[in-house]
Design a protein around this motif. Sequence first.
Motif, mmCIF file in Angstrom:
data_model
loop_
_atom_site.group_PDB
_atom_site.id
_atom_site.type_symbol
_atom_site.label_atom_id
_atom_site.label_comp_id
_atom_site.label_asym_id
_atom_site.label_seq_id
_atom_site.Cartn_x
_atom_site.Cartn_y
_atom_site.Cartn_z
ATOM 1 N N THR A 48 63.551 128.120 54.471
ATOM 2 C CA THR A 48 64.990 128.351 54.619
ATOM 3 C C THR A 48 65.301 129.163 55.876
ATOM 4 N N LYS A 100 64.891 126.998 58.876
ATOM 5 C CA LYS A 100 65.533 125.699 58.680
ATOM 6 C C LYS A 100 66.088 125.058 59.950
ATOM 7 N N PHE A 114 72.424 126.842 52.766
ATOM 8 C CA PHE A 114 71.107 127.421 52.478
ATOM 9 C C PHE A 114 70.607 128.319 53.603
#
Lengths: 465, 493
Positions: A6, A9, A53
Motif C-alpha cells: 500500500t 502503491k 488505499f
Amino acid sequence: MNDFFTILKPELIITFIIFLLLFIKIGKGTTNDVLLTLIQLLLLLNFIAGFFFNTEGSLFDGMYFSNPLITLQKSILSLGVYLISLLFADWFKKTQHLPEFFILMLAALLGMNFLISSGNFLMFYLALELASIPVAAMANFDLEKKISSEAAMKMILSSAFSSGILLFGISLMYGATGTISFTALPALLTGSPLQIMAFVFLFSAFAFKLSIVPFHLWTADVYEGSPIAVTSFLSVISKGAIAFVLVSVLYKVFEPMQAVWYNMVMLLSIITMIVGNLFAVRQQNIKRFLAFSSIAQVGFILVGVSGNSPDAVAAVVYFILIYVFSNLAAFGVAAAISSQTGKEKIDDYKGLYQTNPLLCWVLALALFSLAGIPPTAGFFGKLFLLTAGAAKANYLFILIAALNMIISLYYYLRVIRSMFMDKNEQPIEKINIQPSTKMALVICAAGVILIGLLSWVYDYIHEMV
Amino acid sequence: MNLTLLIVVPMLSAIAVLLVPNRQQVKWLALAGASVQLILAFALLVIYRNEVAAGNTAQMFFQQQYNWFPSWNISFHVGVDGISVAMILLTAFVVIAGVLVSWNVEKMTKEFYFLLLLLSFGAYGFFISLDLFVLFFFLEIAVIPKYLLIGIWGSGKKEYSANKLALMLMGGSALVLVGLLGVYFGSGQHTFDLLSLSKISIPVKVQMICFPLLFVGFGVFTALFPFHTWVPDGHSSAPTAGSMFLAGISMKLGGYGCLRVATYMMPEGAKEYANIIIILSTIAILYGAFATMMQKDLKYINAYSSVSHCGFVLLGIGMLTKTAITGAVMQMVSHGLMTALFFAVIGMIYERTHTRQVNEMGGLLKKLPFITTVLFIVGFCSLGLPGLSGFVAEMTIFMGSWEHPDTFHRVATIAACMSIVVTAVYILRAVSQTAMGPIKESYNHLTDATWNEKAAAIILLVGIIAIGVAPFWLKDLISPGAEIIMQKISLVK
C-alpha cells in the motif's frame, strides 16, 4: 508486508504499466490508435488509484517515506501525465515508437515519485537520475529532425553536469555531518562554512532542474527542439516534481539554515523573474516563449518558497496544480496548431480568432491564468504565493514580484493581441482537433476556471500539509 | 435585499449572451440584462432609504458573509452603505446607456456585449465587497475586458492604447496588492475584512508604507497625476461604449478605493500624506484643463477634461473634511454620468460625420438638433452651470476645502477654482465650433438620433438633471458614509 504494497502503491502501479507496455511491444504489433486508447485508459486508472488505499509510513529504513501530501503531489503528476497522453494524440498517432515513448515517460514519472518520497540523499540522487535520463531520450523523439537530437544532447550534457554538482554537494555534506539521511541531518546542521558550501552545490542541482537563473541556459534550446509533448512534460511535470521536493528539502532538512537560504532564494527569485520575463518579451517561437515564461513562473514559485510556512507549502502545491492545467492548455493549443500547419511563430497566430474562436479562448484563458488575471485560477495561485512570501514582511521583494507580473502580462498580451486584434489576409485555416485533445482542452479550461473559484480545492491541499 | 443579485444578474446575462445564436437576440438579451440591473439598483436605493428612514443605523446594510478561503481568513463578505449605493446607481445608468449606444456594433457583437457585461460584473462586485481580497479580485477582473474592448473594437492606435491601459492599470493593482498584503500582515490581524480592519488601528509604521501604496495604486485607476497618461490614449481609442465604461465606471473604482480602502483604513497615513495628495490633484486639475485647451479631437477633449475632473475627486478626498468627502463622492457620480453622456454624444456625432476633429465640423445644430442639444447640456454640466450635477459636486468640494483656514489649503482651493474658467473656455469653444456656424455641404444628408441613442441620452440626462435640481437626496445618501470615515479621521491627533 501488506504495508509494503500500500505504501509503495503508486510506484508499483507505474512499474506494472511499464511492464505491460514492454510486453505489448514484444507481442504482435497493434495500431497506434488502439494502443493510445489503452495507454490513456491505464493512465486514467493510475490517476484514480492515487485516491484509494493510501497509507502513511516509511520503508527501507527511512529511505522512502510517504504521507498524504506526498500522495497528493504524486496524483497531481499522474494527472499531468494523463492529460499529456490526451492532449498530444495527434503527434502520438504519427510517432513510430509509441510504447517506447510512454515507457520512457513513465520511467521518468517513476523517478519523480521516488524523488518526492525520498528520505535520504542516496535515494534522492538515484531518483533524480531516473527522472532525467529518460527525458533526454524522449527529447530525441522527433527522429528525423536534427534540432531534436541537438535538444537531447544539450539535455543529457547539462543534466550530467548538474548530477556531478549534486554528487559533489552530497559528498561534502556527508563529510561535514557524517550522514545523508533526511531525518538525521537537521540536528547536525550548524551553518558552518563547509555545510554552506555543500548546500550551495546541492541547491545548484535544484536550480539546474528548475531552470533558475543563472542555470537556465539549456532550457530554451531544449524546449524548442523537443517535440511539444516532451516540452510540456519537461516544463510542467518535471518542474512540478522538483518544486515539490525543493520545498520539502528546504523546509524539513535545511530548516536550521533558514537564514542562509532565505536570502539565496530571494535573490535567485528576483533574478529568475526578471531574466525570464525580459527574455520572454523578445521570443517569436511559441515554444521558446513558453520556455522563458516558465522560467519566470519558477521565479514566482520561489517567492512562495521563501515563505517557509505550512501556508507556503500549500500555496506551492496549489500553484503547481494550476500550472499543470494552464501550461498544458497552452501547449495543447500550440501543438494542435503546429501539428497541422507546422506553424509555431506568434505572428502566425494573427487573425486566428476568425477561423478558430474556441481554440483562441482556450489559449487566452491559459495565458490569463499564467499571467494571474482573475477569474482564472492563476490569479489565486499567484496571490497565495505572494501572500505566503509576504509573511516574511519583506515588502520590497513582494513589490518586485508584483511589478514583474506587469512585464509578464505584457508578453502574454502579445499573443492575445496576435489572435484577437491583428489582421491577417491568410489566417491559419480551421483546425481539426482530435476528440481526445478536445476533451483534454475542455478539462484544462474547466480546471483553469474552477480550481480558483471553488475554494475547497485549496482547502483540501491545505489540510494535507 | 440580497446583494449577490447585483453580481449574479450581470454574470448570468453575460453567459446567456454567449449562448444565443443571432445578433438581434444578443442585443435584446444584453438590454434586458442591463434593464434588470437598473431596476435592481433602483430597488436597492428605495430599500436602503426605507431602512434609513426606519432608523437603521448599521454601518453597512444587507451584509452577507460566506467563507471562501478559510485558511487565509478570506470570506465573500458583501454589504453597502450610501456611498456604495450611489456608485451602484451610477454603474447601472452607465451600463444601460452603454448597451443602447452600441446598438449598431457589427463586428463580433456577441463578444462585445459579453465583455461589456463582464465589466459591469466586475464593477458591481467591487462596489459591494467588504473583503479586500474580494475587492481586489473584482478590481482586476475589469482590466481584461477593457483591454479587449479597446484592442478589438477601438480606433486609431488602438493596440498601443490597449496595451498602455492594461499595463498601467495592472501596475496600479500591483501596488494595491502589495499594500493589501502589508495591511494583512502589518495589522497583526491576518484578515482582509474591511470592517474588522477598520475597528482596530493599524500601526502607524505600517500605515506610512501601505497608505501611499494603496492610494497611488488606486490613484492610477482614477488618473492621479503623474499616472494619468493612460487616460487620453485609452479613452480616445476605445469604442464609444468602451470610453463610457472607462470614464464612467472604471475611473470611479479608483476613487472609491482611495476613499474606502486607503483613507478609511489608514487615517494617520491619510493625514500624513494629505498635502501631497492635494498638490498632485491640484496639478492634475490645472494641467488637465490647460491640456484640454490644446486638443482638437472631441474625444481627447473629454479625456483630458476627465483628468481635470477626476482631480477634483482626489482633491476632495485629500481635504479630509466631511463636506469635501461628500463632494468627492458626488463628483464621482456626477462626472461618471456626465462623461459617459459626453462620450455617447461624441460617438453619435462621429458615426455621422466620420470625424472627431472640432475644426472639421460646424453647423451641426441644423441637422442634428437632438444630439447637439444634448452636447450643449453636457458641456454646460462640465463647466459647472448651476442646475446641473457638475456645479453641485464641485461646489460641495470647494465648500469643504474652504473649511481649512490655512494658506496652503486656500491656495489649492483657489487654484482649483481657476480651472473652471479654463473649462468654460474649452467647452464653449468646442461646442460652438461643432454646433454653430455654417454647415458643410457634405453634412446635409445627416439624420438625427435614432431611438436607442435618444434613450441612452435621456437616461443619462435624467441622472444629471436630478442631481443638479435636487442635490439633497444624493447628499443625504452619501453623508452618513462620509460621516463614518470622518469619525475615524478625527480621532487622529
